[in-house]
Design a protein around this motif. Structure first.
Motif, PDB file in Angstrom:
ATOM      1  N   VAL A 291       0.850  -1.188   0.000  1.00 14.09           N
ATOM      2  CA  VAL A 291       0.000   0.000   0.000  1.00 14.09           C
ATOM      3  C   VAL A 291       0.887   1.239   0.000  1.00 14.09           C
ATOM      4  O   VAL A 291       1.915   1.269   0.679  1.00 14.09           O
ATOM      5  N   ASN A 292       0.525   2.248  -0.808  1.00 10.83           N
ATOM      6  CA  ASN A 292       1.371   3.433  -0.863  1.00 10.83           C
ATOM      7  C   ASN A 292       0.962   4.463   0.180  1.00 10.83           C
ATOM      8  O   ASN A 292      -0.060   4.320   0.862  1.00 10.83           O
ATOM      9  N   LYS A 293       1.745   5.512   0.287  1.00  8.13           N
ATOM     10  CA  LYS A 293       1.539   6.513   1.330  1.00  8.13           C
ATOM     11  C   LYS A 293       0.204   7.220   1.167  1.00  8.13           C
ATOM     12  O   LYS A 293      -0.484   7.520   2.154  1.00  8.13           O
ATOM     13  N   SER A 294      -0.192   7.491  -0.079  1.00  8.09           N
ATOM     14  CA  SER A 294      -1.464   8.185  -0.321  1.00  8.09           C
ATOM     15  C   SER A 294      -2.646   7.372   0.191  1.00  8.09           C
ATOM     16  O   SER A 294      -3.582   7.919   0.778  1.00  8.09           O
ATOM     17  N   ALA A 295      -2.604   6.062  -0.003  1.00 10.33           N
ATOM     18  CA  ALA A 295      -3.685   5.199   0.482  1.00 10.33           C
ATOM     19  C   ALA A 295      -3.704   5.166   2.005  1.00 10.33           C
ATOM     20  O   ALA A 295      -4.776   5.136   2.619  1.00 10.33           O
ATOM     21  N   CYS A 296      -2.532   5.165   2.619  1.00 10.67           N
ATOM     22  CA  CYS A 296      -2.467   5.184   4.091  1.00 10.67           C
ATOM     23  C   CYS A 296      -3.088   6.462   4.649  1.00 10.67           C
ATOM     24  O   CYS A 296      -3.843   6.436   5.621  1.00 10.67           O
ATOM     25  N   LYS A 304       1.630  -1.001   7.893  1.00 13.01           N
ATOM     26  CA  LYS A 304       1.720  -2.301   8.580  1.00 13.01           C
ATOM     27  C   LYS A 304       0.343  -2.826   8.959  1.00 13.01           C
ATOM     28  O   LYS A 304       0.072  -4.025   8.869  1.00 13.01           O
ATOM     29  N   LYS A 305      -0.548  -1.931   9.394  1.00 14.05           N
ATOM     30  CA  LYS A 305      -1.895  -2.357   9.762  1.00 14.05           C
ATOM     31  C   LYS A 305      -2.738  -2.697   8.544  1.00 14.05           C
ATOM     32  O   LYS A 305      -3.630  -3.551   8.617  1.00 14.05           O
TER      33      LYS A 305
END
Length: 814
Positions: A291-296, A304-305
């Motif tokens: 998962v990329n930073k934008s999705a996080c 990690k979650k």
């Protein structure tokens, strides 16, 4: 500008860059120096060392290609690897049979040279053929086996004396050997040309390294050609060139299969995080792998979650179950998905989902899941769709949506064997309101009248504003046409009550015409025509009443018949003419072209407006011959203008669906253009939306053929039909024309202004030029200029002019 230059290095930089790394040169230079030192002691040992080095490189090259092919699927490198394996075998036979070693029974200069020559032929042909596999797949086992069979046949031919002699004691190298060298050099030059032609299909560094490898092979061959007496110096130089040749092609394959993939892996994490839209990598069970930073940030969780979670529970609409979610179903089926828009109701946003499966080794191991927020774009599209379907003043359906619903009502009535009816409603003496109280007040009256009418129909009925002061009511699912009379009576009664607006009280009445299915017509056009005729009969009967269509009511039909009869002879009687309305380029403020508008002046009926006969011509098929006349006449005018020096002027010509459906349509246009010796780029074909509603693939082919021939294509009256948005990206249009109904109120109506801005913005994102038509005042022009519309036309500049008047107008404007 500096950035642009840095992204486009010159040819010198491209050639030099692969060799700037000292590691490229260290091994071959070191080995060359060592080999030269050995040659001073023993030429035979020198030759053996160089040959063993090239054999080891060839075998290593083959091993790398084989072991990386399962994930790289690089057919070009696999082809080279398969070939060099058997070239190594031939090189080995050459080495073992070389005089001084005599490790096999047939050792001699002749046998050794024959193996060597075959290896050179094989290498030249391999390098010549390899670029063809940049875009073609191979069967690795099959191609390797084929090379092996060739090598075995070569060995048998040499061992049995079937191969031509290459060296004769006391004479030297034979003509066959020398001429073969020239053939090999020629093949290598062709291989270089072939690689240069296909260079865009290879990475630059790899392409340069392979070309230099071939150049060194050519130099090696040249030294062997000039060496006819086995002089040690020329042979040493030739072998060193061959050493460098093998090394460079080895480096090329190492870069392609090992170095560059690892570099990509090293950069992968930061590149993935740099993607600005929420992006995931999931497996076929919808489990998040990456998962990329934008999705996080979108869900306010760390990676990690999120990793290991089911993507539906976090990134898909919660009102759908996993089994109901189309995105999840595509993931499970490992199917790609392109631009699928879904609503997140709780957040009141829209996201556009794209799924791209990617392949690891043999099976699909992952799917890239992208979901950008497209709420703003969706809202703009909804506004445009609403504008296309609904009247902006009243909020009721417009004639486009009403026509569609009428067609559906007819089909349902036919299926269920029931009746349906339509009512044409026209406000009596409404012109007096506009003339005395103004259009703004008149609009308020229209709104009030529409509300009163709507209060007297069923929820299943449709009230539409047909245009101006006309309304249409569709009454589906009737047991009898008589039921429509009751509705008409209720409407008339409701409207007798005074209207109070702005402290003014007045009474307005309406005239209503009714036509029913199936007795008064069984299709949309006949019902509309007959309801219109009945409405005019109501007006002629004193207004404030309704009339049912009957067989006696044929005034409209009779006029159509008279028009049709005269229309059939209009071309023969030279009653048609073309007028040209100038088009201005807002960038240059110059006239760049015009729109050809048809005019009909009948000797008996006088001038007849196009809206009175164009629809009739389309209905009875006469539009084919009329359209041909218009196109031929316009092309003749273009030819005349070209000879007068106006070579850049173009003419926009309207094309309808009846014309495009005619067989041979495109060829006729091409023929006319050729006969008049003009360029197709001088013609813009204005296509109406109904052309796009027929066979989609056939229409795409037709428009593409027209575009490829040089015609420019314009989508006419954009926004007046509900198909524009879905079709705009599929067809090769060059420009769109904003309908005059949008332009009319852009300076005073914020809604029209916003919609025009949305259209202009969307066109810009699709690289389409925009034309504003119907420009009638300075405010409209200023708005279009400020919003970067490309061209305009309208009465503010000029009405449509006859040909000679248009030419005078151009000269005066210049």
């Amino acid at each position: 500008m500096a950035l642009s230059q840095s992204n486009n290095p010159n040819i010198f930089a491209i050639l030099v860059k692969p060799f700037c790394d000292s590691r490229v040169w260290f091994v071959p230079v070191t080995l060359s120096l060592f080999a030269i030192l050995v040659s001073t002691k023993s030429f035979s040992l020198f030759h053996t060392l160089v040959e063993l080095f090239t054999i080891v490189i060839a075998i290593t090259l083959s091993v790398i290609a084989w072991n990386t092919y399962s994930f790289s699927r690089n057919h070009f490198l696999m082809f080279l690897g398969s070939g060099y394996l058997w070239i190594a075998v031939l090189e080995l036979m050459h080495t073992l049979s070389y005089p001084g070693l005599n490790l096999i029974e047939m050792g001699s200069i002749n046998y050794s040279t024959q193996f060597w020559l075959l290896a050179r032929y094989a290498e030249a042909l391999l390098l010549l053929a390899s670029p063809f596999f940049l875009t073609r797949s191979i069967n690795a086992v099959y191609i390797t086996s084929l090379f092996g069979v060739g090598s075995l046949v070569s060995y048998i031919a040499i061992s049995n004396g079937m191969f031509p002699a290459t060296f004769i004691e006391g004479i030297g190298f034979t003509f066959f050997k020398v001429s073969s060298e020239f053939i090999i050099i020629s093949l290598l030059f062709v291989a270089i040309i072939n690689l240069i032609r296909r260079r865009k299909e290879l990475r630059k560094r790899v392409c340069v390294l392979i070309i230099f490898s071939i150049v060194f092979t050519i130099l090696s061959e040249v030294f062997f050609v000039i060496n006819n007496d086995m002089a040690p110096t020329e042979v040493i130089v030739a072998n060193l060139f061959r050493l460098f040749s093998y090394w460079f092609i080895f480096i090329a394959i190492v870069r392609s299969t090992l170095t560059e993939p690892y570099q990509v892996m090293a950069r992968g994490s930061s590149t993935f995080d740099a993607i600005p839209t929420p992006t995931l990598v999931v497996d076929k069970n919808c489990i998040i792998l990456q998962v990329n930073k934008s999705a996080c940030l979108e869900v306010n969780e760390n990676h990690k979650k999120l990793t290991g979670q089911h993507c539906h529970n976090i990134f898909h609409p919660t009102y759908l179950t996993i089994d109901e979610c189309p995105v999840c179903q595509h993931i499970k089926n490992e199917q790609p998905l392109d631009s699928y828009v879904m609503e997140f109701r709780q957040k009141n946003i829209w996201r556009e989902f794209t799924l791209t499966p990617f392949q690891m080794i043999d099976d699909v191991e992952g799917i890239v899941h992208v979901a950008p927020d497209v709420t703003t774009r969706k809202q703009d599209q909804d506004k445009l769709i609403y504008q296309a379907k609904y009247d902006q003043l009243t909020g009721f359906p417009n004639r486009v949506l009403a026509t569609d619903r009428l067609d559906m009502a007819i089909k349902h009535a036919e299926r269920d064997n029931i009746s349906a009816a339509i009512m044409f409603i026209d406000i009596d003496n409404f012109k007096n309101i506009n003339d005395t109280l103004g259009h703004i007040f008149g609009d308020k009256v229209i709104i009030e009248i529409s509300k009163r009418i709507a209060q007297n129909i069923r929820d299943s009925d449709t009230l539409a504003r047909w245009g101006g002061d006309e309304f249409l009511i569709i009454l589906p699912e009737l047991n009898s046409i008589n039921e429509s009379e009751k509705v008409a009576e209720k409407i008339l009664s409701r409207l007798t009550k005074p209207i109070t607006l702005e402290r003014k009280e007045f009474v307005l009445t309406v005239s209503i015409g009714i036509a029913g299915y199936p007795n008064d017509g069984n299709n949309v056009n006949s019902l509309l025509s007959h309801a219109d005729a009945a409405m005019y009969d109501a007006k002629n009967s004193g207004k404030n009443t309704y009339r049912l269509f009957n067989k006696v009511l044929n005034d409209s039909a009779e006029r159509h018949m008279i028009l049709e009869n005269h229309l059939r002879h209009a071309i023969d009687r030279n009653e048609f003419s073309l007028h040209y309305q100038p088009m201005y380029d807002l960038t240059t403020n110059k006239i760049v072209g015009c729109e050809a508008l048809l005019r009909w002046d009948n000797g008996l009926l006088g001038p007849i407006a196009p809206d009175k006969f164009i629809h009739l011509a389309e209905k009875n098929g006469q539009i084919i011959s009329i359209g041909e006349w218009v196109f031929e006449t316009a092309c003749k005018e273009i030819s005349k203008w070209n000879k007068m020096g106006f070579t850049e002027l173009y003419v926009a010509i309207n094309i309808c669906s009846t014309q495009t459906a005619e067989s041979g349509f495109v060829n006729r246009l091409k023929t006319v253009v050729s006969e008049n010796d003009i360029s197709a780029s001088n013609v813009i074909l204005e296509i109406t939306e109904n052309v796009l509603l027929s066979d989609e693939f056939k229409t795409i082919d037709l428009l593409t053929e027209l575009s490829n021939f040089g015609f420019r294509l314009s989508l006419d009256d954009f926004g007046t039909g509900y198909s524009s948005l879905s079709y705009l990206k599929k067809f090769p249009f060059d420009e769109i024309k904003i309908d005059r109904s949008f332009v009319r109120d852009i300076a005073t109506d914020p809604s029209d202004a916003a919609l025009c801005q949305a259209i202009i913005s969307m066109a810009g994102s699709l690289n389409l030029r925009v034309v504003g038509e119907g420009v009638e005042d300075k405010d409209q022009l200023n708005f279009l200029t400020e919003n970067k519309v490309d061209k305009v036309q309208g009465f503010y500049f000029s009405k449509a002019l006859a040909s000679n008047e248009f030419l005078e107008y151009i000269k005066e404007s210049a």
